[in-house]
Design a protein around this motif. Structure first.
Motif, PDB file in Angstrom:
ATOM      1  N   THR A  46       0.992  -1.286  -0.269  1.00  0.00           N
ATOM      2  CA  THR A  46       0.053  -0.279  -0.320  1.00  0.00           C
ATOM      3  C   THR A  46       1.219   1.156  -0.012  1.00  0.00           C
ATOM      4  O   THR A  46       1.754   1.269   0.533  1.00  0.00           O
ATOM      5  CB  THR A  46      -1.022   0.105   1.134  1.00  0.00           C
ATOM      6  OG1 THR A  46       0.383   0.049   2.129  1.00  0.00           O
ATOM      7  CG2 THR A  46      -1.886  -0.962   1.256  1.00  0.00           C
ATOM      8  N   ASP A  48      -0.766   4.457   0.989  1.00  0.00           N
ATOM      9  CA  ASP A  48      -1.645   4.486   1.667  1.00  0.00           C
ATOM     10  C   ASP A  48      -0.874   5.097   3.113  1.00  0.00           C
ATOM     11  O   ASP A  48      -0.670   4.317   3.402  1.00  0.00           O
ATOM     12  CB  ASP A  48      -2.971   4.447   1.906  1.00  0.00           C
ATOM     13  CG  ASP A  48      -4.080   4.924   2.895  1.00  0.00           C
ATOM     14  OD1 ASP A  48      -3.542   5.932   3.635  1.00  0.00           O
ATOM     15  OD2 ASP A  48      -4.999   4.726   2.907  1.00  0.00           O
ATOM     16  N   ASP A  50      -2.315   6.095   6.348  1.00  0.00           N
ATOM     17  CA  ASP A  50      -2.391   5.754   6.764  1.00  0.00           C
ATOM     18  C   ASP A  50      -2.831   3.741   6.688  1.00  0.00           C
ATOM     19  O   ASP A  50      -3.564   3.501   8.172  1.00  0.00           O
ATOM     20  CB  ASP A  50      -4.226   6.472   6.730  1.00  0.00           C
ATOM     21  CG  ASP A  50      -3.747   7.649   6.558  1.00  0.00           C
ATOM     22  OD1 ASP A  50      -3.558   7.994   7.656  1.00  0.00           O
ATOM     23  OD2 ASP A  50      -5.197   8.689   6.069  1.00  0.00           O
ATOM     24  N   ASP A  51      -2.393   3.136   5.925  1.00  0.00           N
ATOM     25  CA  ASP A  51      -2.825   2.238   5.627  1.00  0.00           C
ATOM     26  C   ASP A  51      -1.208   1.296   5.541  1.00  0.00           C
ATOM     27  O   ASP A  51      -1.334   0.878   4.288  1.00  0.00           O
ATOM     28  CB  ASP A  51      -4.024   1.861   5.238  1.00  0.00           C
ATOM     29  CG  ASP A  51      -4.572  -0.021   5.051  1.00  0.00           C
ATOM     30  OD1 ASP A  51      -4.059  -0.634   6.159  1.00  0.00           O
ATOM     31  OD2 ASP A  51      -4.472  -0.367   4.906  1.00  0.00           O
ATOM     32  N   HIS A  77      -5.610  -8.132   3.073  1.00  0.00           N
ATOM     33  CA  HIS A  77      -6.517  -7.508   2.603  1.00  0.00           C
ATOM     34  C   HIS A  77      -6.412  -7.503   1.543  1.00  0.00           C
ATOM     35  O   HIS A  77      -5.433  -8.287   0.440  1.00  0.00           O
ATOM     36  CB  HIS A  77      -6.098  -5.945   2.415  1.00  0.00           C
ATOM     37  CG  HIS A  77      -5.755  -5.741   3.965  1.00  0.00           C
ATOM     38  ND1 HIS A  77      -6.429  -4.718   5.074  1.00  0.00           N
ATOM     39  CD2 HIS A  77      -5.300  -6.047   5.381  1.00  0.00           C
ATOM     40  CE1 HIS A  77      -6.328  -4.627   6.352  1.00  0.00           C
ATOM     41  NE2 HIS A  77      -5.750  -5.831   6.352  1.00  0.00           N
TER      42      HIS A  77
END
Length: 122
Positions: A46, A48, A50-51, A77
């Motif tokens: 990822t 991201d 935040d992830d 995920h």
């Protein structure tokens, strides 16, 4: 040494790119860097903030053991939760653990390829 945050992602990227015949890109979304061998996915990273996770292929029995052993390892995920795990920063998540997870995922994918499609078969 514990691998935290973007270091989990950077470690996974380095490990993947050190393996033979690896390609990567963003086929699904701009925030998922997908690594493949012979067109088969073995790692998703990822982008991201935040992830901050990576997702790798894993034998089901080993996956369950990893999930029990580390609070920041969970069923994968985005993919089949039986055959994939996601790793994020947390206690016990080391660079070696991340590298091993990426290499094991690559090995699982390549051993299932037809011989002619395996790295080094050309």
């Amino acid at each position: 040494m514990s691998a935290v945050g973007d270091r989990v992602q950077d470690t996974a990227r380095r490990a993947a790119l050190a393996l033979p015949d690896v390609s990567h890109g963003y086929p699904f979304t701009p925030r998922l860097d997908v690594y493949k061998v012979a067109g088969k996915v073995f790692l998703i990273v990822t982008d991201d903030p935040d992830d901050q996770i990576i997702t790798v292929k894993c034998e089901p029995e080993h996956a369950r053991a990893q999930e029990r052993g580390y609070a920041s390892i969970a069923p994968g995920h985005y993919l089949d939760k039986r055959h994939w795990i996601s790793l994020g920063p947390g206690p016990g998540i080391t660079e070696r653990l991340v590298t091993d997870a990426v290499e094991n995922s690559y090995d699982l994918v390549t051993k299932r390829l037809p011989r002619r499609d395996r790295p080094g078969a050309r």
